[in-house]
Design an enzyme around this catalytic site. Structure first.
Site, short mmCIF file in Angstrom:
data_model
loop_
_atom_site.label_atom_id
_atom_site.label_comp_id
_atom_site.label_asym_id
_atom_site.label_seq_id
_atom_site.Cartn_x
_atom_site.Cartn_y
_atom_site.Cartn_z
CG HIS A 153 -3.89 2.47 -3.72
ND1 HIS A 153 -3.56 2.57 -5.06
CD2 HIS A 153 -4.64 3.57 -3.44
CE1 HIS A 153 -4.07 3.67 -5.56
NE2 HIS A 153 -4.73 4.31 -4.60
CE LYS A 160 1.48 -1.67 -1.71
NZ LYS A 160 2.33 -0.52 -1.36
CG ASP A 177 -1.40 0.73 -8.39
OD1 ASP A 177 -1.13 1.09 -7.23
OD2 ASP A 177 -1.66 1.53 -9.30
NE ARG A 181 10.35 -12.19 19.61
CZ ARG A 181 11.52 -12.19 20.25
NH1 ARG A 181 11.76 -11.31 21.21
NH2 ARG A 181 12.45 -13.08 19.92
#
Length: 329
Positions: A147, A168, A186, A253
């Site tokens: 998916h 998404k 999907d 980061r």
């Protein structure tokens, strides 16, 4: 991971065009078209026709070119067909004659008795072999479905994954709006080609370019944005995991260490992007795609930044700053 059962009939039914077409047709042994192709390779049976069957590979597709046909005609002329009978007794999947060459009727009769398909193509032997091996690499490639949303951004195939409802499809829709291309929404089917390349496409080609947007429903991307907004398949080069922002989780980061995820034995770069109101995910993903392109060319922004910081510290300038030598503020 799944494996497919490929038959000779499947090979004939492939809808290949242009430089991928095999131009195959069956000229004998149609009853054997259901034979399974178990090995994605070919064999030139010259030695077998001469009666030498040691190290013979009967499980492969047997390709007859001009040399094999000339030797075959000589055998038939001399009425020496025992090696031909033994050849077909080896339960081979099929025989292919290239250059539109056709065997003598006795050869076809033996093939019919053995229920072995005899195919013919107008391609030269080398060209046919190259195309067939390329087809085999796709047909026999390990596959899996998952998916997510597969989209091409600045030439980079990006697989968006994450929990249902994380955004998404909405993010992909914004990327399409910004000029990028949708591959599948999907359910994405992925194939490992050549052992190191993951190709992704829609698991169902009929609906792969449709998208479900909660509150809006199903939309057809190709109809709304044109055929330039879609593509059939794309290599998966980056995986982006969208997840709800977790204040207790430490997110990367700097980006000096690359994370990877395993897809069918191939390591694909992975980045995790926390989702919360106010974050512009499409712009972040565009930046990630461009950064991935720079990495493919050998340039790593995070590593360069880290090296520059180290040089700055070693130069003594950092010490002066922290000692308050700069009174301009």
């Amino acid at each position: 991971m799944s494996t497919k059962q490929i038959t000779v009939l499947d090979l004939l039914d492939l809808n290949l065009k242009g430089h991928d077409s095999l131009n195959l047709k069956c000229i004998a042994g149609r009853i054997g078209l259901s034979r399974e192709l178990k090995v994605p390779d070919i064999n030139r049976p010259g030695l077998a026709l001469s009666g030498f069957f040691e190290a013979f590979a009967p499980e492969r597709v047997q390709v007859f070119g001009r040399g094999e046909v000339a030797y075959l005609e000589n055998l038939i002329k001399e009425n020496n067909i025992e090696s031909i009978k033994k050849f077909f007794s080896m339960d081979i999947p099929c025989v292919v004659f290239t250059r539109s060459l056709a065997p003598k009727q006795i050869f076809l009769t033996i093939a019919e008795i053995a229920n072995c398909p005899v195919l013919q193509t107008d391609l030269e032997s080398t060209e046919f072999s190259t195309r067939l091996l390329r087809v085999f690499s796709n047909l026999f490639a390990p596959t899996k479905t998952g998916h997510g949303v597969l989209i091409e951004v600045y030439g980079i195939g990006i697989l968006l994954i994450g929990d249902s409802g994380v955004g998404k499809s909405e993010t992909a829709l914004e990327l399409v709006q910004r000029g990028h291309r949708l591959v599948a929404d999907d359910v994405v089917e992925m194939r490992c080609v050549n052992g190191n390349t993951i190709l992704g496409q829609g698991a169902n080609r009929q609906v792969s370019h449709h998208m479900e947007i909660r509150g809006l429903g199903i939309i057809n991307i190709s109809q709304l944005y044109g055929v330039g907004a879609i593509r059939e398949q794309k290599e998966v080069q980056l995986v982006v995991k969208l997840e709800t922002w977790d204040q207790d989780k430490v997110y990367d980061r700097l980006g000096t260490e690359t994370m990877y995820t395993d897809i069918l034995g191939v390591k694909i770069p992975l980045i995790e992007i926390p989702v919360k109101p106010g974050r512009n995910l499409p712009i972040i993903i565009e930046a990630a795609a461009m950064n991935e392109r720079l990495k493919s060319m050998g340039y790593y922004s995070a590593i360069e930044f880290n090296n520059n910081i180290l040089k700055w510290i070693e130069s003594g300038q950092a010490k002066n700053v922290y000692n308050g030598s700069d009174d301009s503020y």
